[in-house]
Each structure stands twice: as structure tokens, then as C-alpha cells.
Design an enzyme around this catalytic site. Structure first.
Site, PDB file in Angstrom:
ATOM      1  N   GLU A  64      -3.182  -9.143   3.560  1.00 33.73           N
ATOM      2  CA  GLU A  64      -2.949  -9.555   4.955  1.00 33.73           C
ATOM      3  C   GLU A  64      -4.114  -9.241   5.879  1.00 33.73           C
ATOM      4  O   GLU A  64      -4.147  -9.724   7.029  1.00 33.73           O
ATOM      5  CB  GLU A  64      -1.676  -8.888   5.494  1.00 33.73           C
ATOM      6  CG  GLU A  64      -1.815  -7.432   5.942  1.00 33.73           C
ATOM      7  CD  GLU A  64      -1.817  -6.423   4.812  1.00 33.73           C
ATOM      8  OE1 GLU A  64      -1.856  -5.220   5.104  1.00 33.73           O
ATOM      9  OE2 GLU A  64      -1.782  -6.837   3.630  1.00 33.73           O
ATOM     10  N   CYS A  87       0.823  -1.211   0.000  1.00 36.07           N
ATOM     11  CA  CYS A  87       0.000   0.000   0.000  1.00 36.07           C
ATOM     12  C   CYS A  87       0.865   1.273   0.000  1.00 36.07           C
ATOM     13  O   CYS A  87       1.593   1.517  -0.940  1.00 36.07           O
ATOM     14  CB  CYS A  87      -0.996  -0.037   1.148  1.00 36.07           C
ATOM     15  SG  CYS A  87      -2.425   1.055   0.857  1.00 36.07           S
ATOM     16  N   HIS A 124      -4.423  -5.164   0.340  1.00 36.61           N
ATOM     17  CA  HIS A 124      -4.111  -5.610   1.705  1.00 36.61           C
ATOM     18  C   HIS A 124      -4.530  -7.066   1.876  1.00 36.61           C
ATOM     19  O   HIS A 124      -5.457  -7.385   2.629  1.00 36.61           O
ATOM     20  CB  HIS A 124      -4.828  -4.738   2.734  1.00 36.61           C
ATOM     21  CG  HIS A 124      -4.214  -3.397   2.951  1.00 36.61           C
ATOM     22  ND1 HIS A 124      -3.060  -3.226   3.682  1.00 36.61           N
ATOM     23  CD2 HIS A 124      -4.580  -2.170   2.522  1.00 36.61           C
ATOM     24  CE1 HIS A 124      -2.743  -1.933   3.709  1.00 36.61           C
ATOM     25  NE2 HIS A 124      -3.646  -1.276   3.010  1.00 36.61           N
TER      26      HIS A 124
END
Length: 314
Positions: free
Chosen positions: A237, A142, A235
Site C-alpha cells: 500500500e 506487517c 507494504h
């Protein structure tokens, strides 16, 4: 994969309840293999949440990883106790004489600022320059991806009309690419950002490969051909409830945010949000560790400095 971390780190107990294998130094010393050294520069405000998210995915292949956490000494965290940082994190001066097989640079909530106005920018710049000769493969996430592209290639970030928040489809563009081994032709992942990069600038200013993109998110993941540097604007994660927490935080602060797209059933924020990217996340992080790091990094860490890379430069 077993990950070796400080057994007092709060994430350890959470990971153990999920049957994720973590080990301490004593047990690790009896494994007759060289562990991979991974450095995580955690720029997110909720440090412990991000620690757990990343460690959960790094613990997904049968390799031993030694994890170190890094923070920017020129920035004072407002949301994480200083005791936690002093106990579990290192500063750049403490690691600059070491070598690492891989590094992850997280996102950061500083998109609204020009890069040069971020309070830790100079320290970040020095760290990224150091990583060229002391880290084999770096995964930028990001804002970390935007900052890396700006420093290395002069690729700018641009403010979007409204925040991109939700679960979005992306297409994989390079069939058989090592980072996407096991992926289908398309996948979904969370995105949460106010800024974007220009695909045209990437093509004109770099020799990086665009590996995935989508109609709403634009360029999603790109990398150098030798996988020494990887940039991901989503993202993968994130936990199931991360976007929900961001939405409620912004709503309660009076920002009138959009409901994250493709996330709550029927856009009802009282519903449990969907989780439809975890298998892609597991594959992506495993592929990074296995193919970009483990199979390519030199056994002697010092040779990283001698292993010249063209990266994504033209």
C-alpha cells in the site's frame, strides 16, 4: 470501484484529484446492490496518510464498499488530532455488534515491544477473537500480521540484525492462486521492519499456505486455504515516497539508518525514489476484495457467525 465514505474525510479530495470514484450516502442509496462492508483497523501513526493509501487501492474494482475506520480506544494517538479520530473513526464497542465482509489490520510502530507490552494489546486481542465470528476475511499487514500469527498460533517474531528497508523481489509460489491472479512469477514490494517470523514455525504450528517469499524478506504473504485470514509482511500500500520519509525521519532523529535498498537511483537520496510496485499492489488488493471477500462472503451478514472455518489451524 466506488467506495462510500464520509465526504468530509480529508482523503476524499486527494482521491478525487486522482479520478478515484468516491460516493456519499445519498448516491449510494440509489445503487440496487448490497455493498461490501470493510473495516479498517488503522494502527499507523500518520492516520490520514494510511487512510489515503488503502482507500486508493480499495477503489480499484467495480464493487461498492462501505468503509469504516476503527481505532484502539486504549491508545491515545500522538500524531493525529483527536477531532479527526472522533469524527471519522469508531471504537470497538461501537462495531462489535456488526458484521463485516472484510477487515484490514495495518502495521504499527511497536515492533520493539513484546506483544503483551503494547498498550492496546488486550483490546486488540479481544477484537481479533471477535473477528472470527463477525468478519469474513481479514487482511493483516506487517506488525498486524505478526500479532495475528502470535495470537492465533503462537508464532513468535524475532529481532533482525538491522532494519529491513527497501524494495525487494518475491516469488509467487502457488501458480493460479486467486490472490495472485494476474501476477507474474515474481514481483517487488516495499518492506520496512525490524522483526521477522520463522518459516519453520509457520510450517510446524499452522496449516497456512505460504504464497510468496524472497531471499531478503523471507516469508512475505501467507493465507488460510479458505482466505478467511491473510498475512502480508510487506507494504504494497505504500506511496512512492513513504520509505524516503521514514529514512529522513530516522536520520534526522540521529538513528543513522541504512539507505533503503533498491529504492533511490545509485543510492542517491536526492534522487526521486522509484515506484515499481503499484501494479502489483492494485492487483493484490483487487484480488482480495473480489476473490476472498465478494465471491465468498454470505449475502446475509449474520451467517458469517455460522460459517465455521478451520482457518489455518492444524
Amino acid at each position: 470501484m466506488p467506495i462510500r465514505i464520509d465526504k468530509k474525510l480529508p482523503a476524499v479530495e486527494i482521491l478525487r484529484t486522482e479520478n478515484i470514484f468516491v460516493m456519499d450516502d445519498q448516491r449510494a442509496a440509489h445503487q440496487d446492490i448490497r455493498p461490501l462492508k470493510i473495516l479498517i483497523l488503522n494502527l499507523m501513526p500518520q492516520k490520514m496518510v494510511t487512510e489515503t493509501q488503502l482507500l486508493r487501492h480499495l477503489a480499484n474494482t467495480p464493487l461498492q464498499l462501505d468503509i469504516d475506520f476503527l481505532y484502539m480506544e486504549s491508545h491515545r494517538s500522538k500524531t493525529t488530532r483527536s477531532e479527526h479520530m472522533e469524527t471519522f473513526y469508531k471504537t470497538f464497542p461501537e462495531v462489535k455488534d456488526e458484521y463485516f465482509d472484510g477487515m484490514i489490520i495495518t502495521g504499527a510502530p511497536v515492533e520493539h515491544l513484546p506483544f503483551e507490552e503494547v498498550d492496546y494489546w488486550e483490546e486488540f486481542r479481544q477484537m481479533l477473537e471477535w473477528s472470527k465470528t463477525h468478519v469474513y476475511s481479514t487482511l493483516h499487514i506487517c506488525w498486524g500480521a505478526q500479532a495475528g500469527l502470535y495470537l492465533r498460533y503462537g508464532v513468535e517474531k524475532y529481532q533482525m540484525d538491522s532494519k529491513l528497508s527497501g524494495i525487494y523481489p518475491q516469488d509467487t509460489l502457488k501458480e493460479g492462486h486467486l490472490l495472485f491472479r494476474g501476477f507474474d512469477d515474481s514481483y517487488v514490494s516495499p518492506h520496512s521492519r525490524h522483526t521477522e517470523i520463522s518459516k519453520e514455525e509457520v510450517l510446524n504450528k499452522t496449516n497456512l499456505e505460504i504464497l510468496s517469499e524472497g531471499p531478503q524478506v523471507g516469508v512475505s504473504i501467507l493465507a488460510s486455504r479458505d482466505l478467511r485470514e491473510i498475512y502480508s509482511f510487506g507494504h504494497l500500500e505504500y506511496d512512492r515516497d513513504t520509505l524516503a520519509k521514514e529514512y529522513f525521519r530516522d536520520r534526522d532523529a540521529g538513528f543513522d539508518p541504512h539507505i533503503p535498498e533498491n529504492y533511490f537511483k545509485d543510492d542517491d537520496v536526492n534522487q526521486v525514489p522509484c515506484l515499481c510496485w503499484s501494479s502489483s499492489a492494485a492487483l493484490f488488493f483487487s484480488n482480495w476484495v473480489d476473490h476472498a471477500v465478494y465471491q465468498e462472503t454470505p449475502f446475509d451478514w449474520r451467517k458469517i457467525e455460522d460459517d465455521a472455518s478451520a482457518y489455518g489451524y492444524l
